[in-house]
Design a protein around this motif. Structure first.
Motif, PDB file in Angstrom:
ATOM      1  N   THR A  35       0.838  -1.200   0.000  1.00 16.18           N
ATOM      2  CA  THR A  35       0.000   0.000   0.000  1.00 16.18           C
ATOM      3  C   THR A  35       0.873   1.250   0.000  1.00 16.18           C
ATOM      4  OG1 THR A  35      -0.201  -0.134   2.423  1.00 16.18           O
ATOM      5  CG2 THR A  35      -1.942  -1.164   1.086  1.00 16.18           C
ATOM      6  N   VAL A  36       1.489   1.568   1.147  1.00 18.45           N
ATOM      7  CA  VAL A  36       2.438   2.674   1.270  1.00 18.45           C
ATOM      8  C   VAL A  36       3.558   2.211   2.192  1.00 18.45           C
ATOM      9  CG1 VAL A  36       0.618   4.408   0.954  1.00 18.45           C
ATOM     10  CG2 VAL A  36       1.273   3.728   3.272  1.00 18.45           C
ATOM     11  N   TYR A  37       4.619   3.020   2.311  1.00 21.35           N
ATOM     12  CA  TYR A  37       5.671   2.704   3.281  1.00 21.35           C
ATOM     13  C   TYR A  37       5.138   2.956   4.685  1.00 21.35           C
ATOM     14  CZ  TYR A  37       9.572   1.803   0.126  1.00 21.35           C
ATOM     15  OH  TYR A  37      10.416   1.234  -0.795  1.00 21.35           O
ATOM     16  N   GLY A  38       5.417   2.018   5.593  1.00 21.52           N
ATOM     17  CA  GLY A  38       4.992   2.146   6.975  1.00 21.52           C
ATOM     18  C   GLY A  38       6.167   2.438   7.884  1.00 21.52           C
ATOM     19  N   ALA A 142       2.821   0.050  12.658  1.00 14.36           N
ATOM     20  CA  ALA A 142       3.366   0.745  11.488  1.00 14.36           C
ATOM     21  C   ALA A 142       2.310   1.617  10.809  1.00 14.36           C
ATOM     22  CB  ALA A 142       3.945  -0.261  10.494  1.00 14.36           C
ATOM     23  N   PRO A 143       2.204   2.887  11.201  1.00 11.32           N
ATOM     24  CA  PRO A 143       1.426   3.831  10.410  1.00 11.32           C
ATOM     25  C   PRO A 143       2.241   4.251   9.192  1.00 11.32           C
ATOM     26  CG  PRO A 143       2.507   4.992  12.175  1.00 11.32           C
ATOM     27  CD  PRO A 143       2.865   3.530  12.339  1.00 11.32           C
ATOM     28  N   SER A 144       1.684   5.088   8.340  1.00  7.20           N
ATOM     29  CA  SER A 144       2.429   5.545   7.167  1.00  7.20           C
ATOM     30  C   SER A 144       3.661   6.331   7.592  1.00  7.20           C
ATOM     31  CB  SER A 144       1.537   6.400   6.264  1.00  7.20           C
ATOM     32  OG  SER A 144       1.010   7.507   6.973  1.00  7.20           O
ATOM     33  N   ALA A 145       4.741   6.188   6.817  1.00  4.64           N
ATOM     34  CA  ALA A 145       6.042   6.757   7.176  1.00  4.64           C
ATOM     35  C   ALA A 145       6.181   8.179   6.632  1.00  4.64           C
ATOM     36  CB  ALA A 145       7.167   5.861   6.661  1.00  4.64           C
ATOM     37  N   ASN A 146       5.418   9.097   7.226  1.00  7.18           N
ATOM     38  CA  ASN A 146       5.411  10.492   6.797  1.00  7.18           C
ATOM     39  C   ASN A 146       4.970  11.360   7.972  1.00  7.18           C
ATOM     40  OD1 ASN A 146       2.740   9.192   6.395  1.00  7.18           O
ATOM     41  ND2 ASN A 146       2.110  11.261   5.906  1.00  7.18           N
ATOM     42  N   PRO A 153       3.763   8.227   1.822  1.00 10.83           N
ATOM     43  CA  PRO A 153       4.928   7.899   0.996  1.00 10.83           C
ATOM     44  C   PRO A 153       4.751   6.586   0.241  1.00 10.83           C
ATOM     45  CG  PRO A 153       5.343   7.232   3.237  1.00 10.83           C
ATOM     46  CD  PRO A 153       3.933   7.762   3.213  1.00 10.83           C
ATOM     47  N   THR A 154       5.044   6.596  -1.042  1.00  6.97           N
ATOM     48  CA  THR A 154       5.000   5.360  -1.821  1.00  6.97           C
ATOM     49  C   THR A 154       6.364   4.981  -2.387  1.00  6.97           C
ATOM     50  OG1 THR A 154       4.307   6.620  -3.781  1.00  6.97           O
ATOM     51  CG2 THR A 154       2.568   5.641  -2.427  1.00  6.97           C
ATOM     52  N   THR A 155       7.393   5.742  -2.039  1.00  9.83           N
ATOM     53  CA  THR A 155       8.777   5.391  -2.379  1.00  9.83           C
ATOM     54  C   THR A 155       9.668   5.689  -1.180  1.00  9.83           C
ATOM     55  OG1 THR A 155       9.467   7.572  -3.202  1.00  9.83           O
ATOM     56  CG2 THR A 155       8.368   6.106  -4.778  1.00  9.83           C
ATOM     57  N   ALA A 156      10.848   5.088  -1.187  1.00 10.63           N
ATOM     58  CA  ALA A 156      11.817   5.364  -0.126  1.00 10.63           C
ATOM     59  C   ALA A 156      12.260   6.815  -0.160  1.00 10.63           C
ATOM     60  CB  ALA A 156      13.018   4.431  -0.270  1.00 10.63           C
ATOM     61  N   ASP A 157      12.323   7.412  -1.343  1.00 13.52           N
ATOM     62  CA  ASP A 157      12.707   8.823  -1.442  1.00 13.52           C
ATOM     63  C   ASP A 157      11.695   9.726  -0.737  1.00 13.52           C
ATOM     64  OD1 ASP A 157      15.013   8.278  -2.839  1.00 13.52           O
ATOM     65  OD2 ASP A 157      14.157   8.712  -4.809  1.00 13.52           O
ATOM     66  N   HIS A 158      10.390   9.396  -0.847  1.00 15.14           N
ATOM     67  CA  HIS A 158       9.376  10.170  -0.134  1.00 15.14           C
ATOM     68  C   HIS A 158       9.638  10.127   1.377  1.00 15.14           C
ATOM     69  CE1 HIS A 158       6.304   9.293  -3.586  1.00 15.14           C
ATOM     70  NE2 HIS A 158       7.138  10.276  -3.897  1.00 15.14           N
ATOM     71  N   PRO A 175       9.010   1.375  -5.460  1.00 17.46           N
ATOM     72  CA  PRO A 175       7.671   1.949  -5.275  1.00 17.46           C
ATOM     73  C   PRO A 175       6.645   0.914  -4.839  1.00 17.46           C
ATOM     74  CG  PRO A 175       8.209   1.772  -7.609  1.00 17.46           C
ATOM     75  CD  PRO A 175       9.450   1.409  -6.867  1.00 17.46           C
ATOM     76  N   CYS A 176       5.640   1.381  -4.104  1.00 17.95           N
ATOM     77  CA  CYS A 176       4.540   0.521  -3.651  1.00 17.95           C
ATOM     78  C   CYS A 176       3.549   0.312  -4.789  1.00 17.95           C
ATOM     79  CB  CYS A 176       3.831   1.153  -2.458  1.00 17.95           C
ATOM     80  SG  CYS A 176       4.914   1.493  -1.057  1.00 17.95           S
ATOM     81  N   GLY A 177       3.007  -0.886  -4.892  1.00 12.06           N
ATOM     82  CA  GLY A 177       2.154  -1.219  -6.020  1.00 12.06           C
ATOM     83  C   GLY A 177       0.725  -0.720  -5.931  1.00 12.06           C
ATOM     84  N   VAL A 178       0.118  -0.795  -4.734  1.00 16.59           N
ATOM     85  CA  VAL A 178      -1.296  -0.399  -4.594  1.00 16.59           C
ATOM     86  C   VAL A 178      -1.414   1.114  -4.516  1.00 16.59           C
ATOM     87  CG1 VAL A 178      -3.354  -0.556  -3.133  1.00 16.59           C
ATOM     88  CG2 VAL A 178      -1.939  -2.582  -3.542  1.00 16.59           C
ATOM     89  N   GLY A 179      -0.597   1.756  -3.691  1.00 14.60           N
ATOM     90  CA  GLY A 179      -0.490   3.204  -3.701  1.00 14.60           C
ATOM     91  C   GLY A 179      -1.406   3.960  -2.772  1.00 14.60           C
ATOM     92  N   VAL A 180      -2.410   3.337  -2.177  1.00 19.73           N
ATOM     93  CA  VAL A 180      -3.214   3.955  -1.124  1.00 19.73           C
ATOM     94  C   VAL A 180      -3.281   2.979   0.042  1.00 19.73           C
ATOM     95  CG1 VAL A 180      -4.623   5.444  -2.600  1.00 19.73           C
ATOM     96  CG2 VAL A 180      -5.398   3.119  -2.107  1.00 19.73           C
ATOM     97  N   GLU A 181      -3.540   3.501   1.239  1.00 17.36           N
ATOM     98  CA  GLU A 181      -3.527   2.678   2.438  1.00 17.36           C
ATOM     99  C   GLU A 181      -4.593   1.582   2.383  1.00 17.36           C
ATOM    100  OE1 GLU A 181      -1.860   6.675   3.501  1.00 17.36           O
ATOM    101  OE2 GLU A 181      -3.567   5.951   2.378  1.00 17.36           O
TER     102      GLU A 181
END
Length: 314
Positions: A35-38, A142-146, A153-158, A175-181
């Motif tokens: 989904t996103v980075y956690g 693990a909530p979203s890492a932002n 965030p959907t990439t490590a750079d984010h 990058p994350c494949g689904v893109g939303v939580e």
């Protein structure tokens, strides 16, 4: 305080082992999911969980999702039900979070549940997340890492752009494949949609053989704050065209779009692109207009994120 050296770990056995060791030591690791980075921490370590809230600037009344490697591990923390079994068998691992009554006497930090009598649980499908959870061998909050309230965030750079210096490591798997939580379903009473997400409501209702109730009332799960997922610039929804002072985030065959979630009008593609394109289009100043997105399938999750991104901010 931004005084840590944030490591960038490769998503290989050595990187995963290092990430698990950091978690055991009470550190924070941004981990990839589908989904996103956690932002992961040991869910039984109160100090580590408190650091999640501090790193994100997250309000303490907002509960966290606990990630586990399989449904059997999840059942140790909650009172399981037939509905939970049905959904877990059908959709786990995957972008679905279940909220169930919390068992008494678990080792979880009370910060994870925000002192609620329920717990949000998920078994992620991303292979790197699964390997990390197996290596760590314990519950991971693990909530979203932002930063709280900002674009997920959907990439490590984010992650690096907003949390470097606040966390120990980022486990980079692209990058994350689904893109939303994840979609969150409450099972503490009548099955209820608590947050639309990467699994369509219609699929869940089909599996259960009933319609989900709509959430109303106080916060019982992540992602329910009225202002959330917000870029630095203001957001205008359902834009038929771009104004001279705006950037346009399009959907479908929209002329003049600065970026387009899906020129073909594909909601799966749009969901996967949503947060990455919000990051890319946001300069912190130029208002962002967004084309209408259908309120069906994954469009429910996309519109939920966009409405919260456009909401008045404190």
């Amino acid at each position: 305080m931004n005084d840590l050296t944030t490591l960038r770990l490769a998503a290989d056995p050595d990187g995963i082992a290092r990430a698990a060791a950091i978690l055991r030591a009470g550190g924070l690791v941004a981990m990839p999911t589908e989904t996103v980075y956690g932002l992961a921490a040991d869910a039984t370590n109160g100090q580590a969980v408190a650091r999640i809230f501090a790193a994100k600037g997250r309000p303490r009344f907002n509960p966290l999702i606990v990630h586990l490697p399989d449904a059997a591990a999840a059942q140790a923390f909650v009172h399981w039900s037939d509905a939970a079994e049905t959904l877990a068998r059908r959709f786990w691992p995957g972008p679905l979070t279940l909220v169930l009554p919390l068992r008494e006497g678990t080792a979880l930090s009370p910060l994870v549940t925000a002192d609620l009598p329920s717990l949000a649980l998920r078994v992620p499908a991303h292979p790197v997340a699964h390997q990390l959870l197996q290596e760590f061998a314990g519950p991971v909050a693990a909530p979203s890492a932002n930063p709280s309230g900002r674009i997920s965030p959907t990439t490590a750079d984010h992650v690096a752009a907003s949390l470097s210096g606040r966390i120990e490591a980022i486990l980079d798997a692209g990058p994350c494949g689904v893109g939303v939580e994840s979609t969150i379903v409450g099972l503490t009473g009548t099955p209820t949609l608590l947050r639309p997400g990467g699994l369509a409501r219609e699929e869940i209702e089909s599996a259960l053989g009933l319609s989900l109730a709509d959430h109303a009332g106080p916060i019982t799960a992540p992602g329910q704050l009225s202002s959330h997922y917000a870029p630095g610039a203001s957001v205008r929804l359902d834009a038929a065209e771009k104004r001279p002072d705006e950037k346009l985030l399009g959907f479908g065959p929209v002329p003049g779009a600065d970026l387009n979630l899906s020129p073909a009008g594909d909601l799966v593609e749009a969901a996967a692109n949503l947060f990455a394109m919000l990051h890319a289009i946001d300069d912190g100043e130029t208002p962002i207009a967004v084309s209408p997105v259908p309120e069906t399938g994954l469009g429910l999750a996309i519109n939920d994120r966009l409405r919260r991104a456009a909401a008045p901010r404190d």
